[in-house]
Design a protein around this motif. Structure first.
Motif, PDB file in Angstrom:
ATOM      1  N   ALA A   1       0.824  -1.213   0.000  1.00 45.28           N
ATOM      2  CA  ALA A   1       0.000   0.000   0.000  1.00 45.28           C
ATOM      3  C   ALA A   1       0.860   1.266   0.000  1.00 45.28           C
ATOM      4  O   ALA A   1       0.417   2.309  -0.452  1.00 45.28           O
ATOM      5  N   ARG A   2       2.102   1.179   0.481  1.00 45.95           N
ATOM      6  CA  ARG A   2       2.976   2.355   0.489  1.00 45.95           C
ATOM      7  C   ARG A   2       3.358   2.789  -0.919  1.00 45.95           C
ATOM      8  O   ARG A   2       3.800   3.898  -1.128  1.00 45.95           O
ATOM      9  N   LEU A   3       3.179   1.898  -1.910  1.00 47.32           N
ATOM     10  CA  LEU A   3       3.536   2.234  -3.282  1.00 47.32           C
ATOM     11  C   LEU A   3       2.461   3.061  -3.978  1.00 47.32           C
ATOM     12  O   LEU A   3       2.698   3.623  -5.027  1.00 47.32           O
ATOM     13  N   ILE A   4       1.258   3.106  -3.411  1.00 48.58           N
ATOM     14  CA  ILE A   4       0.139   3.786  -4.061  1.00 48.58           C
ATOM     15  C   ILE A   4      -0.016   5.178  -3.472  1.00 48.58           C
ATOM     16  O   ILE A   4      -0.325   5.331  -2.297  1.00 48.58           O
ATOM     17  N   PRO A   5       0.221   6.209  -4.290  1.00 50.35           N
ATOM     18  CA  PRO A   5       0.080   7.579  -3.778  1.00 50.35           C
ATOM     19  C   PRO A   5      -1.349   7.861  -3.341  1.00 50.35           C
ATOM     20  O   PRO A   5      -2.297   7.380  -3.963  1.00 50.35           O
ATOM     21  N   ALA A   6      -1.512   8.663  -2.284  1.00 56.10           N
ATOM     22  CA  ALA A   6      -2.842   8.999  -1.767  1.00 56.10           C
ATOM     23  C   ALA A   6      -3.673   9.733  -2.805  1.00 56.10           C
ATOM     24  O   ALA A   6      -4.891   9.627  -2.812  1.00 56.10           O
ATOM     25  N   ARG A   7      -3.046  10.458  -3.724  1.00 61.71           N
ATOM     26  CA  ARG A   7      -3.769  11.227  -4.739  1.00 61.71           C
ATOM     27  C   ARG A   7      -4.359  10.333  -5.812  1.00 61.71           C
ATOM     28  O   ARG A   7      -5.159  10.765  -6.610  1.00 61.71           O
ATOM     29  N   GLY A   8      -3.957   9.092  -5.882  1.00 57.95           N
ATOM     30  CA  GLY A   8      -4.391   8.193  -6.947  1.00 57.95           C
ATOM     31  C   GLY A   8      -3.304   8.068  -8.003  1.00 57.95           C
ATOM     32  O   GLY A   8      -2.392   8.893  -8.086  1.00 57.95           O
ATOM     33  N   LEU A   9      -3.405   7.047  -8.779  1.00 59.09           N
ATOM     34  CA  LEU A   9      -2.409   6.762  -9.801  1.00 59.09           C
ATOM     35  C   LEU A   9      -2.737   7.475 -11.098  1.00 59.09           C
ATOM     36  O   LEU A   9      -3.901   7.548 -11.482  1.00 59.09           O
ATOM     37  N   ASP A  10      -1.727   7.953 -11.807  1.00 56.14           N
ATOM     38  CA  ASP A  10      -1.985   8.424 -13.160  1.00 56.14           C
ATOM     39  C   ASP A  10      -1.926   7.203 -14.079  1.00 56.14           C
ATOM     40  O   ASP A  10      -1.640   6.091 -13.633  1.00 56.14           O
ATOM     41  N   ALA A  11      -2.216   7.391 -15.349  1.00 51.23           N
ATOM     42  CA  ALA A  11      -2.302   6.261 -16.276  1.00 51.23           C
ATOM     43  C   ALA A  11      -0.999   5.483 -16.346  1.00 51.23           C
ATOM     44  O   ALA A  11      -1.007   4.237 -16.317  1.00 51.23           O
ATOM     45  N   ASP A  12       0.135   6.166 -16.420  1.00 51.76           N
ATOM     46  CA  ASP A  12       1.425   5.473 -16.502  1.00 51.76           C
ATOM     47  C   ASP A  12       1.702   4.653 -15.240  1.00 51.76           C
ATOM     48  O   ASP A  12       2.196   3.528 -15.315  1.00 51.76           O
ATOM     49  N   GLU A  13       1.371   5.218 -14.084  1.00 51.21           N
ATOM     50  CA  GLU A  13       1.580   4.495 -12.821  1.00 51.21           C
ATOM     51  C   GLU A  13       0.663   3.282 -12.736  1.00 51.21           C
ATOM     52  O   GLU A  13       1.081   2.206 -12.288  1.00 51.21           O
ATOM     53  N   ALA A  14      -0.586   3.435 -13.163  1.00 48.38           N
ATOM     54  CA  ALA A  14      -1.526   2.310 -13.149  1.00 48.38           C
ATOM     55  C   ALA A  14      -1.055   1.204 -14.090  1.00 48.38           C
ATOM     56  O   ALA A  14      -1.116   0.016 -13.748  1.00 48.38           O
ATOM     57  N   LEU A  15      -0.581   1.571 -15.270  1.00 48.07           N
ATOM     58  CA  LEU A  15      -0.078   0.579 -16.226  1.00 48.07           C
ATOM     59  C   LEU A  15       1.138  -0.154 -15.682  1.00 48.07           C
ATOM     60  O   LEU A  15       1.300  -1.357 -15.896  1.00 48.07           O
ATOM     61  N   ALA A  16       1.999   0.550 -14.963  1.00 46.02           N
ATOM     62  CA  ALA A  16       3.186  -0.076 -14.377  1.00 46.02           C
ATOM     63  C   ALA A  16       2.818  -1.022 -13.234  1.00 46.02           C
ATOM     64  O   ALA A  16       3.458  -2.055 -13.039  1.00 46.02           O
ATOM     65  N   LEU A  17       1.779  -0.682 -12.491  1.00 51.51           N
ATOM     66  CA  LEU A  17       1.372  -1.476 -11.330  1.00 51.51           C
ATOM     67  C   LEU A  17       0.482  -2.656 -11.703  1.00 51.51           C
ATOM     68  O   LEU A  17       0.522  -3.702 -11.047  1.00 51.51           O
ATOM     69  N   ALA A  18      -0.315  -2.530 -12.754  1.00 48.12           N
ATOM     70  CA  ALA A  18      -1.298  -3.560 -13.130  1.00 48.12           C
ATOM     71  C   ALA A  18      -0.613  -4.902 -13.389  1.00 48.12           C
ATOM     72  O   ALA A  18       0.459  -4.968 -13.992  1.00 48.12           O
ATOM     73  N   ARG A  19      -1.260  -5.966 -12.904  1.00 51.90           N
ATOM     74  CA  ARG A  19      -0.754  -7.332 -13.081  1.00 51.90           C
ATOM     75  C   ARG A  19      -1.677  -8.072 -14.032  1.00 51.90           C
ATOM     76  O   ARG A  19      -2.787  -8.439 -13.662  1.00 51.90           O
ATOM     77  N   PHE A  20      -1.224  -8.283 -15.246  1.00 50.47           N
ATOM     78  CA  PHE A  20      -1.997  -8.964 -16.281  1.00 50.47           C
ATOM     79  C   PHE A  20      -1.767 -10.463 -16.166  1.00 50.47           C
ATOM     80  O   PHE A  20      -0.705 -10.903 -15.716  1.00 50.47           O
ATOM     81  N   ASP A  21      -2.761 -11.270 -16.586  1.00 49.37           N
ATOM     82  CA  ASP A  21      -2.635 -12.726 -16.497  1.00 49.37           C
ATOM     83  C   ASP A  21      -1.692 -13.259 -17.578  1.00 49.37           C
ATOM     84  O   ASP A  21      -1.067 -12.485 -18.317  1.00 49.37           O
ATOM     85  N   ASP A  22      -1.581 -14.581 -17.678  1.00 47.04           N
ATOM     86  CA  ASP A  22      -0.675 -15.217 -18.637  1.00 47.04           C
ATOM     87  C   ASP A  22      -1.033 -14.917 -20.083  1.00 47.04           C
ATOM     88  O   ASP A  22      -0.208 -15.104 -20.978  1.00 47.04           O
ATOM     89  N   HIS A  23      -2.267 -14.469 -20.327  1.00 47.72           N
ATOM     90  CA  HIS A  23      -2.707 -14.101 -21.675  1.00 47.72           C
ATOM     91  C   HIS A  23      -2.581 -12.598 -21.902  1.00 47.72           C
ATOM     92  O   HIS A  23      -3.040 -12.076 -22.922  1.00 47.72           O
TER      93      HIS A  23
END
Length: 133
Positions: free
Chosen positions: A4-26
């Protein structure tokens, strides 16, 4: 698990969300679409990295069609548009909740929500006693 310390209180911008998102094997992420005014879950779709980027930056929901192997922006053919009001990754960053203003029905069957067409009878529990209701 996401720290949770990695997520800024202001919310993620698109680049941060894309970097954090965990996509499945597909390369896909489940996207739960919820109506802003009622909080009703309208549908679930799939997004790859590009569909997520478009959704977060263009203000309209974009999915990856697993059957057609192409992008589709909700409402382009039907007129039943989903305007993005907010988005949030879940605690593990492997699912996305998108809150939308829905224009027309969300389901391709014409139902307002995809979960209206096949209700399932599930045993419920009385929340005061814990006994089957």
């Amino acid at each position: 698990m996401t720290d949770a310390r990695l997520i800024p209180a202001r919310g993620l911008d698109a680049d941060e969300a894309l970097a954090l998102a965990r996509f499945d094997d597909h390369g896909l992420l489940a996207a739960v679409i919820q109506e802003a005014s009622t909080k009703q879950v309208l549908m679930v779709g799939w997004m790859d990295r590009e569909a997520l980027r478009r959704t977060l930056t263009e203000g309209r929901v974009v999915f990856w069609s697993r059957s057609r192997q192409e992008y589709w922006r909700k409402g382009d053919t039907s007129g039943h548009v989903q305007f993005v009001r907010s988005a949030a990754l879940d605690c593990d960053a492997d699912a996305l909740l998108v809150t939308v203003d829905q224009v027309g029905p969300a389901c391709h069957t014409g139902a307002h929500a995809c979960f209206e067409t096949h209700p399932v009878h599930a045993r419920t529990i009385d929340d005061t006693t814990g006994a089957p209701a």
